[in-house]
Design a protein around this motif. Structure first.
Motif, short mmCIF file in Angstrom:
data_model
loop_
_atom_site.label_atom_id
_atom_site.label_comp_id
_atom_site.label_asym_id
_atom_site.label_seq_id
_atom_site.Cartn_x
_atom_site.Cartn_y
_atom_site.Cartn_z
N TYR A 52 0.84 -1.21 0.00
CA TYR A 52 0.00 0.00 0.00
C TYR A 52 0.87 1.25 0.00
O TYR A 52 0.61 2.21 -0.75
N LEU A 53 1.91 1.25 0.81
CA LEU A 53 2.82 2.41 0.85
C LEU A 53 3.58 2.55 -0.46
O LEU A 53 3.82 3.66 -0.94
N ALA A 54 3.97 1.40 -1.05
CA ALA A 54 4.74 1.44 -2.29
C ALA A 54 3.92 1.98 -3.45
O ALA A 54 4.48 2.54 -4.41
N CYS A 55 2.61 1.82 -3.38
CA CYS A 55 1.74 2.39 -4.41
C CYS A 55 1.63 3.90 -4.27
O CYS A 55 1.11 4.58 -5.16
N ARG A 56 2.12 4.44 -3.15
CA ARG A 56 2.02 5.88 -2.87
C ARG A 56 3.37 6.41 -2.38
O ARG A 56 3.46 6.99 -1.30
N PRO A 57 4.43 6.18 -3.13
CA PRO A 57 5.77 6.59 -2.67
C PRO A 57 5.84 8.09 -2.41
O PRO A 57 5.34 8.90 -3.19
N GLY A 58 6.41 8.44 -1.26
CA GLY A 58 6.56 9.85 -0.93
C GLY A 58 5.34 10.49 -0.33
O GLY A 58 5.39 11.63 0.13
N GLN A 59 4.20 9.77 -0.30
CA GLN A 59 2.97 10.32 0.24
C GLN A 59 2.81 9.91 1.71
O GLN A 59 3.16 8.79 2.07
N VAL A 60 2.26 10.82 2.49
CA VAL A 60 1.96 10.50 3.89
C VAL A 60 0.64 9.73 3.94
O VAL A 60 -0.37 10.20 3.41
N VAL A 61 0.67 8.56 4.55
CA VAL A 61 -0.52 7.72 4.67
C VAL A 61 -0.85 7.59 6.15
O VAL A 61 -0.01 7.17 6.95
N SER A 62 -2.06 7.94 6.53
CA SER A 62 -2.44 7.93 7.95
C SER A 62 -2.66 6.52 8.45
O SER A 62 -2.90 5.57 7.68
#
Length: 573
Positions: A52-62
């Motif tokens: 899930y994090l890798a699909c949103r690299p550089g984005q803050v995920v709560s």
């Protein structure tokens, strides 16, 4: 977790889903990551978090977003995401103080800071996307047909459950079952146009929480977390999601002279459906009976099966004296400010007036006892031993007047703990939970006593339950969670828990003491020594002898384990 050589050169099971993170090859289907001769196996949930994090690299995920995406809105313990992040860092050998893979942003979430490559799963080819969509459309047609049939059955089944049998809720801290009959009572709005009447509206809310919480078939969110939403714009669905509950009760109170109007609504959050709503009008003398009716109507609406004796006590009026009740509500408002000696004294004065107005008002004596314990615990008493004896006497009187009074047992337990009588304290804490299974603070008290009694796994389960009941908990919850993990030698999880507590209470000596020990036992000696300097800065007179008295381990091995961590950190005085 780490494996050298063996299996490192295997071909990934599904090359289309393989991707790279900072030189590591990640193969989700096999649950493995590898880099050269190194390889590690990840648990499924940890791998899903990484994907899930890798699909949103550089984005803050709560944390909330990760819970929803990976655990699909199941009820999970507060540290589920934290544990997954810890396991990922351990697998990647990532230093949380100087992260190269996953960064933690305080009170915001997590961010994958490492470069990501070859992530076909997030950027599908047209052919793959069309194929998947075609499969999904076919599957969804059958789902809709099945859902229509299932809905008819479900409606009939729910109707039968609603009127005939209880929906039993498991005692554990996770799973969808725990959410079936979970409820938050949000602060009732004061519509009197007079802020001085806030205490009255808050008192109605408190009494409803207390009445509902005694039912073992309900999971009732603690007062501390419910009152976070006082005077906030109300989005029932969002609040329910944050508190991990299915139902929300909210309403309003209007008081004009001796006339009172209470409006209450019970809502199923996901659908927004109003299961029950009612308006009550009457004079002040009738307020307690109104609250009793509200409590019983909610229980009926939730189809909770209650036995005769228990049903009478669930919403039984605290007192039949309107004057005593008013004094009590004012005292409770001051008490829950948790501010200082002066406010605690004001609370005690009102509780004393309540007991004078109704000498049989058991809850007034119990809260009066709590103010004495608070004086002793916070250093506000010139004679702490006398304060603790007063607390024990008042708690005993409350129990004599009303046996099934959880707060009285809780206060007695606190008093015994402060006096070093831990076996007696444990008995009282267990009784408090027996009469109120949703008493979050009693679960915390019992957890600490279990730690020191050599039963850390049971203590961990209790503190996790407390966190579920009180999601917006004070810092000491995370501190005690860290203690449990430390005693169980789960140092990475202990470190994360202590760090969360320090964010809220950076000058707490005991937090830095335990964090230093946890770092030392995990092998992070440099970080341990840095924490040790913080301890000595906060308290140049730090002493291991005093610390041993503060944390009274019954098991000599547990005590030595703690002291060994302090010695390794450089706190050997």
């Amino acid at each position: 977790m780490h494996m050298n050589g063996q299996g490192a050169g295997k071909t990934p099971s599904n090359p289309a889903r393989v991707f790279r993170v900072a030189g590591w090859v990640v193969d989700p289907p096999s649950g493995r990551i590898s880099r050269g001769a190194e390889a590690a196996q990840l648990e499924p949930k940890a791998m899903e978090v990484l994907e899930y994090l890798a699909c949103r690299p550089g984005q803050v995920v709560s944390r909330e977003e990760l819970e929803a995406a990976v655990w699909h809105n199941r009820v999970v313990s507060y540290d589920a995401v934290t544990n997954a992040i810890i396991k990922l860092r351990k697998a990647f050998k990532d230093d949380p103080r100087h992260p190269q893979i996953i960064e933690t942003l305080s009170k915001r979430g997590y961010r994958l800071v490492a470069p990501v490559g070859q992530l076909e799963e997030c950027t599908e080819t047209t052919e793959t996307a069309n194929h998947d969509r075609a499969r999904a459309q076919t599957r969804n047609r059958w789902i809709r047909v099945g859902a229509a049939t299932a809905l008819v059955v479900l409606v009939a089944a729910v109707g039968a459950l609603f009127w005939q049998s209880p929906w039993k809720v498991t005692v554990g801290t996770g799973g969808d079952q725990a959410r079936l009959k979970s409820i938050a009572v949000l602060p009732f709005a004061n519509l009197s146009g007079d802020h001085s009447q806030d205490y009255f509206a808050d008192g109605v809310t408190d009494d409803l929480i207390t009445g509902l919480a005694k039912n073992a078939d309900l999971l009732v969110i603690a007062r501390d977390s419910a009152f976070v939403y006082k005077d906030q714009p109300l989005d029932v669905r969002q609040v329910a999601e944050r508190l991990k509950v299915r139902f929300v009760l909210h309403g309003s109170v209007r008081r004009a002279g001796r006339q009172v109007r209470i409006n209450a609504q019970l809502i199923e959050a996901a659908s927004g459906a109003h299961l029950w709503a009612e308006r009550y009008d009457g004079e002040m003398d009738a307020v307690l009976n109104m609250q009793d009716k509200i409590t019983q109507n909610i229980i009926s609406a939730l189809a909770v099966k209650v036995g005769g004796g228990e049903r009478q006590d669930l919403g039984a009026p605290l007192t039949h004296s309107a004057e005593a009740h008013d004094h009590f509500l004012r005292g409770r408002q001051y008490f829950y400010l948790y501010l200082n000696r002066a406010e605690n004294k004001k609370a005690r004065e009102f509780f004393h007036k309540a007991a004078q107005a109704d000498p049989n008002f058991a809850m007034a004596y119990a809260m009066l006892a709590w103010t004495h314990v608070f004086d002793a615990m916070n250093g506000w008493s010139d004679k702490p031993e006398q304060s603790l004896r007063n607390a024990n006497d008042l708690a005993a009187r409350a129990i004599t007047l009303q046996k099934a009074l959880p707060v009285a047992y809780f206060v007695a337990g606190l008093s015994y703990r402060e006096r070093g009588e831990y076996a007696e304290a444990l008995v009282e804490a267990e009784k408090a939970i027996q009469y109120d299974p949703n008493y979050a603070n009693a679960h915390v008290l019992l957890a600490t006593l279990l730690f020191y009694s050599g039963r850390p796994q049971e203590g961990l389960e209790r503190i996790q339950k407390a966190i579920q009941l009180n999601p917006h908990h004070p810092y000491n919850y995370s501190f005690h969670l860290g203690q449990a993990y430390y005693i169980l030698r789960r140092y990475d999880e202990a470190i994360e828990a202590f760090k969360r507590s320090i964010e809220s209470s950076p000058t707490s000596e005991r937090l830095h003491v335990w964090l230093a020990a946890a770092y030392a036992q995990s092998g992070a000696i440099q970080e341990a020594k840095w924490e040790a300097t913080q301890v000595l800065t906060l308290n140049p007179g730090f002493s291991q002898v005093r610390i041993q008295k503060t944390f009274p381990f019954k098991n000599p091995a547990d005590r030595e384990h703690f002291l060994d961590g302090l010695r390794k950190a450089g706190l050997a005085q």
